[in-house]
Design a protein around this motif. Structure first.
Motif, PDB file in Angstrom:
ATOM      1  N   GLU A 177       1.237  -1.138  -0.171  1.00  0.00           N
ATOM      2  CA  GLU A 177       0.013   0.117   0.470  1.00  0.00           C
ATOM      3  C   GLU A 177       0.923   1.274   0.130  1.00  0.00           C
ATOM      4  O   GLU A 177      -0.028   2.310  -0.916  1.00  0.00           O
ATOM      5  CB  GLU A 177      -0.843  -0.027   1.237  1.00  0.00           C
ATOM      6  CG  GLU A 177      -1.734   0.860   1.647  1.00  0.00           C
ATOM      7  CD  GLU A 177      -2.832   1.048   2.474  1.00  0.00           C
ATOM      8  OE1 GLU A 177      -3.130   2.017   2.640  1.00  0.00           O
ATOM      9  OE2 GLU A 177      -2.786  -0.022   2.603  1.00  0.00           O
ATOM     10  N   THR A 178       2.182   0.998   0.667  1.00  0.00           N
ATOM     11  CA  THR A 178       3.081   2.758   0.801  1.00  0.00           C
ATOM     12  C   THR A 178       3.337   2.731  -0.582  1.00  0.00           C
ATOM     13  O   THR A 178       3.714   4.273  -1.581  1.00  0.00           O
ATOM     14  CB  THR A 178       4.408   2.405   1.516  1.00  0.00           C
ATOM     15  OG1 THR A 178       3.661   2.359   3.162  1.00  0.00           O
ATOM     16  CG2 THR A 178       4.619   3.445   1.888  1.00  0.00           C
ATOM     17  N   HIS A 179       4.353   1.652  -1.099  1.00  0.00           N
ATOM     18  CA  HIS A 179       4.773   1.699  -2.568  1.00  0.00           C
ATOM     19  C   HIS A 179       3.484   2.158  -3.875  1.00  0.00           C
ATOM     20  O   HIS A 179       4.082   3.035  -3.880  1.00  0.00           O
ATOM     21  CB  HIS A 179       5.013   0.475  -2.210  1.00  0.00           C
ATOM     22  CG  HIS A 179       6.315   0.217  -4.434  1.00  0.00           C
ATOM     23  ND1 HIS A 179       6.734   0.260  -4.646  1.00  0.00           N
ATOM     24  CD2 HIS A 179       5.243  -0.404  -5.446  1.00  0.00           C
ATOM     25  CE1 HIS A 179       7.165   0.595  -5.628  1.00  0.00           C
ATOM     26  NE2 HIS A 179       6.218  -0.167  -6.187  1.00  0.00           N
ATOM     27  N   GLU A 180       2.245   2.144  -3.085  1.00  0.00           N
ATOM     28  CA  GLU A 180       1.201   2.311  -4.538  1.00  0.00           C
ATOM     29  C   GLU A 180       1.463   4.248  -4.095  1.00  0.00           C
ATOM     30  O   GLU A 180       1.080   4.533  -4.790  1.00  0.00           O
ATOM     31  CB  GLU A 180       0.015   1.813  -4.019  1.00  0.00           C
ATOM     32  CG  GLU A 180       0.186  -0.054  -4.743  1.00  0.00           C
ATOM     33  CD  GLU A 180      -1.310  -0.510  -4.184  1.00  0.00           C
ATOM     34  OE1 GLU A 180      -2.254   0.101  -3.598  1.00  0.00           O
ATOM     35  OE2 GLU A 180      -1.258  -1.845  -4.910  1.00  0.00           O
ATOM     36  N   ARG A 181       0.804   4.158  -2.856  1.00  0.00           N
ATOM     37  CA  ARG A 181       0.745   5.240  -2.954  1.00  0.00           C
ATOM     38  C   ARG A 181       2.033   5.968  -3.427  1.00  0.00           C
ATOM     39  O   ARG A 181       1.775   7.502  -3.617  1.00  0.00           O
ATOM     40  CB  ARG A 181       0.235   6.123  -1.267  1.00  0.00           C
ATOM     41  CG  ARG A 181      -0.266   5.685  -0.652  1.00  0.00           C
ATOM     42  CD  ARG A 181      -0.689   6.377   1.151  1.00  0.00           C
ATOM     43  NE  ARG A 181      -1.474   4.391   1.786  1.00  0.00           N
ATOM     44  CZ  ARG A 181      -1.037   5.459   3.335  1.00  0.00           C
ATOM     45  NH1 ARG A 181      -0.928   6.112   3.747  1.00  0.00           N
ATOM     46  NH2 ARG A 181      -2.742   4.319   3.299  1.00  0.00           N
ATOM     47  N   VAL A 182       3.439   6.237  -2.828  1.00  0.00           N
ATOM     48  CA  VAL A 182       5.199   6.785  -3.129  1.00  0.00           C
ATOM     49  C   VAL A 182       4.530   7.116  -4.815  1.00  0.00           C
ATOM     50  O   VAL A 182       4.654   8.134  -5.247  1.00  0.00           O
ATOM     51  CB  VAL A 182       5.679   6.096  -2.778  1.00  0.00           C
ATOM     52  CG1 VAL A 182       6.762   6.588  -3.656  1.00  0.00           C
ATOM     53  CG2 VAL A 182       6.005   6.737  -1.276  1.00  0.00           C
ATOM     54  N   SER A 183       4.633   5.689  -5.034  1.00  0.00           N
ATOM     55  CA  SER A 183       4.471   5.957  -6.853  1.00  0.00           C
ATOM     56  C   SER A 183       3.170   6.712  -7.348  1.00  0.00           C
ATOM     57  O   SER A 183       3.846   7.572  -8.351  1.00  0.00           O
ATOM     58  CB  SER A 183       3.885   4.111  -7.613  1.00  0.00           C
ATOM     59  OG  SER A 183       4.447   3.156  -7.201  1.00  0.00           O
ATOM     60  N   GLN A 184       2.051   6.793  -6.995  1.00  0.00           N
ATOM     61  CA  GLN A 184       1.278   7.490  -7.464  1.00  0.00           C
ATOM     62  C   GLN A 184       1.304   9.393  -7.333  1.00  0.00           C
ATOM     63  O   GLN A 184       1.246   9.755  -8.194  1.00  0.00           O
ATOM     64  CB  GLN A 184      -0.170   7.212  -6.741  1.00  0.00           C
ATOM     65  CG  GLN A 184      -1.219   8.308  -7.143  1.00  0.00           C
ATOM     66  CD  GLN A 184      -1.578   8.434  -7.989  1.00  0.00           C
ATOM     67  OE1 GLN A 184      -1.770   7.252  -9.162  1.00  0.00           O
ATOM     68  NE2 GLN A 184      -2.265   9.233  -9.045  1.00  0.00           N
ATOM     69  N   TRP A 185       2.205   9.711  -6.164  1.00  0.00           N
ATOM     70  CA  TRP A 185       2.185  10.324  -5.613  1.00  0.00           C
ATOM     71  C   TRP A 185       3.681  11.234  -6.310  1.00  0.00           C
ATOM     72  O   TRP A 185       3.494  12.417  -6.729  1.00  0.00           O
ATOM     73  CB  TRP A 185       3.376  11.195  -4.461  1.00  0.00           C
ATOM     74  CG  TRP A 185       3.681  12.339  -4.034  1.00  0.00           C
ATOM     75  CD1 TRP A 185       2.977  13.253  -2.899  1.00  0.00           C
ATOM     76  CD2 TRP A 185       5.351  12.534  -3.307  1.00  0.00           C
ATOM     77  NE1 TRP A 185       3.875  13.955  -2.965  1.00  0.00           N
ATOM     78  CE2 TRP A 185       5.279  13.556  -3.609  1.00  0.00           C
ATOM     79  CE3 TRP A 185       5.896  11.836  -3.861  1.00  0.00           C
ATOM     80  CZ2 TRP A 185       6.146  14.473  -3.270  1.00  0.00           C
ATOM     81  CZ3 TRP A 185       7.584  12.171  -4.274  1.00  0.00           C
ATOM     82  CH2 TRP A 185       7.519  13.738  -3.517  1.00  0.00           C
ATOM     83  N   LEU A 186       4.699  10.408  -6.636  1.00  0.00           N
ATOM     84  CA  LEU A 186       5.764  10.542  -8.565  1.00  0.00           C
ATOM     85  C   LEU A 186       5.373  10.858  -9.046  1.00  0.00           C
ATOM     86  O   LEU A 186       5.144  11.717  -9.604  1.00  0.00           O
ATOM     87  CB  LEU A 186       6.519   8.862  -7.864  1.00  0.00           C
ATOM     88  CG  LEU A 186       7.882   9.048  -6.601  1.00  0.00           C
ATOM     89  CD1 LEU A 186       8.469   8.224  -6.977  1.00  0.00           C
ATOM     90  CD2 LEU A 186       8.433  10.471  -6.874  1.00  0.00           C
ATOM     91  N   LYS A 187       4.129  10.210  -9.451  1.00  0.00           N
ATOM     92  CA  LYS A 187       2.932   9.938 -11.130  1.00  0.00           C
ATOM     93  C   LYS A 187       2.465  11.823 -10.304  1.00  0.00           C
ATOM     94  O   LYS A 187       2.696  12.645 -11.632  1.00  0.00           O
ATOM     95  CB  LYS A 187       2.350   8.905 -11.930  1.00  0.00           C
ATOM     96  CG  LYS A 187       2.512   7.933 -12.040  1.00  0.00           C
ATOM     97  CD  LYS A 187       1.667   7.318 -11.968  1.00  0.00           C
ATOM     98  CE  LYS A 187       2.413   5.913 -12.099  1.00  0.00           C
ATOM     99  NZ  LYS A 187       1.051   4.355 -12.531  1.00  0.00           N
ATOM    100  N   GLU A 188       2.118  12.405 -10.030  1.00  0.00           N
ATOM    101  CA  GLU A 188       1.622  13.934  -9.990  1.00  0.00           C
ATOM    102  C   GLU A 188       2.602  14.742  -9.522  1.00  0.00           C
ATOM    103  O   GLU A 188       2.539  15.255  -9.782  1.00  0.00           O
ATOM    104  CB  GLU A 188       0.828  13.686  -8.460  1.00  0.00           C
ATOM    105  CG  GLU A 188      -0.182  12.659  -8.498  1.00  0.00           C
ATOM    106  CD  GLU A 188      -1.621  12.659  -6.883  1.00  0.00           C
ATOM    107  OE1 GLU A 188      -0.570  13.555  -5.654  1.00  0.00           O
ATOM    108  OE2 GLU A 188      -2.588  12.463  -6.885  1.00  0.00           O
ATOM    109  N   GLN A 189       3.486  14.494  -8.797  1.00  0.00           N
ATOM    110  CA  GLN A 189       5.227  15.393  -8.830  1.00  0.00           C
ATOM    111  C   GLN A 189       5.630  15.643 -10.240  1.00  0.00           C
ATOM    112  O   GLN A 189       6.346  16.433 -10.689  1.00  0.00           O
ATOM    113  CB  GLN A 189       5.707  14.733  -7.749  1.00  0.00           C
ATOM    114  CG  GLN A 189       5.254  15.087  -6.762  1.00  0.00           C
ATOM    115  CD  GLN A 189       5.043  16.373  -5.871  1.00  0.00           C
ATOM    116  OE1 GLN A 189       5.493  17.208  -6.337  1.00  0.00           O
ATOM    117  NE2 GLN A 189       4.183  15.978  -5.024  1.00  0.00           N
TER     118      GLN A 189
END
Length: 75
Positions: A61-73
């Protein structure tokens, strides 16, 4: 605990290490991220127990959140 270094006496011809004079830290001291925190072993254990009682996120779950955040950034 703050440490003040006393300069050597100018009239003294010998070379000595400066004397340290300790002062008690104020009762209410603001947290400074650049100053290391020194506490007793029990204070550290209380701190760790508080972290353990907090919200737990599985690695996936944490990996998915970080991946999503990186895509947004990177947009």
């Amino acid at each position: 605990m703050k440490k003040k270094i006393q300069p050597p006496n100018k009239n003294d011809s010998t070379v000595n290490e400066p004397e340290a004079v300790y002062e008690a830290a104020p009762a209410v001291d603001r947290w400074n991220p650049n100053k290391p925190f020194h506490g007793t072993q029990e204070e550290w254990w209380e701190h760790f127990r508080g972290i353990e009682k907090g919200e737990f996120s599985p690695v996936k779950e944490t990996h998915e959140r970080v991946s999503q955040w990186l895509k947004e950034q990177n947009k």
